[in-house]
Write an enzyme that holds these catalytic residues in place. Structure first.
Site, mmCIF file in Angstrom:
data_model
loop_
_atom_site.group_PDB
_atom_site.id
_atom_site.type_symbol
_atom_site.label_atom_id
_atom_site.label_comp_id
_atom_site.label_asym_id
_atom_site.label_seq_id
_atom_site.Cartn_x
_atom_site.Cartn_y
_atom_site.Cartn_z
ATOM 1 C CG HIS A 1 6.507 -67.248 -55.105
ATOM 2 N ND1 HIS A 1 7.502 -68.333 -55.328
ATOM 3 C CD2 HIS A 1 6.542 -66.912 -53.854
ATOM 4 C CE1 HIS A 1 8.269 -68.490 -54.036
ATOM 5 N NE2 HIS A 1 7.586 -67.442 -53.518
ATOM 6 C CG ASN B 1 8.554 -69.572 -45.716
ATOM 7 O OD1 ASN B 1 9.112 -69.370 -44.452
ATOM 8 N ND2 ASN B 1 9.797 -69.332 -46.738
ATOM 9 C CB SER C 1 13.952 -67.379 -46.611
ATOM 10 O OG SER C 1 12.744 -66.591 -46.283
ATOM 11 C CB CYS D 1 15.604 -76.030 -52.880
ATOM 12 S SG CYS D 1 14.904 -77.239 -51.660
ATOM 13 C CG HIS E 1 11.140 -64.253 -51.727
ATOM 14 N ND1 HIS E 1 10.122 -64.875 -52.264
ATOM 15 C CD2 HIS E 1 11.645 -63.159 -52.697
ATOM 16 C CE1 HIS E 1 10.027 -64.543 -53.569
ATOM 17 N NE2 HIS E 1 11.088 -63.748 -53.897
ATOM 18 C CB CYS F 1 9.096 -78.171 -48.369
ATOM 19 S SG CYS F 1 10.498 -78.397 -47.452
ATOM 20 C CD GLU G 1 8.304 -73.258 -54.820
ATOM 21 O OE1 GLU G 1 8.526 -72.868 -53.758
ATOM 22 O OE2 GLU G 1 7.650 -74.546 -55.060
#
Ligand code: SF4
Length: 280
Positions: free
Chosen positions: A125, A220, A262, A97, A42, A190, A127
């Site tokens: 989203h 994020n 990102s 990832c 993103h 994470c 993910e």
């Protein structure tokens, strides 16, 4: 003289750097067209830099030529999409990832053990959609207020969108306690996200102006901007150094810079150089 500080942890994480390396490598070696299924990450700026290297982001597999290379993006995909990608006859490279792969395994385990799987994260989203595809019936909850309306089973297994703020996780867990017989949390936030959030908060406490660098479509990076805004009223979320305005820095004795997971290092350095010029 204005002090310009970059947060101790800022910018592209392991998963993003890995995906970028894999994509640039494919662009160099592939004989046919190279595509990413959806944007690789993103970050509009990175996506257009990849386009300049001949890598195009496509939205659907019907656009794929059989001699093409397709990269599955960092956020991951559902098993169904992966199978469909392979069935096009194209060469498929999985740039998901590895930490997100771990979330997929976690929901598969919870599902197999009979838990109702709840993903704490942002509905829609990529993910979260990819993660939900690894279970039969996943419920997505984005905030504690949504818990009140959720149809809950007796045994609930939770995983978390990797980039979510821990505050949201705590609030959702608190709202669930007492409403189910068994609650099992697999903490999938994470470390890279946590480190960036802590470092951004620390820097924003002492900065007069905070620059948050990264895609406005990056979850994020938006969370980092929110964390900084809570601590520093003059917080600006920017994608490109051309957006910076001299007035933002007037009278500032300390400018802090942070960046989402990102955001490549080169983009942070470009912002830093521009801040130095405007503060000189
Ligand atoms: S933030 Fe963490 S989970 Fe997400 S891509 Fe980066 S390393 Fe992977």
């Amino acid at each position: 003289m204005t002090k310009i500080l970059v947060a101790e942890h800022a910018g592209a994480c392991f998963g993003v750097e890995r995906a970028l390396r894999m994509t640039e490598d494919a662009a160099r070696k592939a004989k046919g067209p190279v595509h990413t299924l959806g944007p690789l990450i993103h970050n509009h700026r990175v996506v257009s830099e990849l386009r300049a290297q001949g890598v195009t982001a496509i939205e659907g597999l019907d656009e794929v030529e059989p001699h093409a290379t397709i990269l599955l993006r960092t956020h991951g995909v559902t098993p169904w999409v992966e199978t469909q990608a392979k069935e096009t006859g194209a060469h498929v490279i999985d740039a998901t990832c590895p930490f997100i792969k771990r979330v997929h395994k976690a929901v598969e385990r919870l599902d197999a053990a009979g838990y109702q799987v709840i993903v704490i994260g942002e509905a829609g989203h990529p993910e979260v959609e990819g993660t939900c595809g690894h279970t039969h019936t996943a419920l997505v909850i984005g905030s504690a207020t949504e818990v009140a309306h959720a149809r809950l089973g007796k045994r609930v297994g939770l995983v978390v969108q990797t980039t979510l703020s821990r505050r949201v996780v705590r609030e959702v867990v608190d709202a669930l306690v007492g409403r189910v017989d068994e609650l099992r949390l697999i903490d999938t936030v994470c470390e890279a996200t946590r480190d960036r959030q802590l470092a951004a908060a620390e820097l924003a406490e002492k900065a007069d102006v905070m620059m948050v660098v990264g895609g406005r479509n990056s979850a994020n990076t938006c969370h980092l901007a929110q964390i900084c805004e809570e601590r520093c009223a003059s917080t600006y979320h920017v994608e490109h150094e051309d957006e910076l305005v001299a007035e933002w820095f007037a009278g500032a004795s300390c400018v802090g810079i942070t960046a989402g997971a990102s955001t490549p290092a080169a983009h942070i350095e470009a912002i830093q150089r521009r801040v130095e010029e405007l503060c000189a």
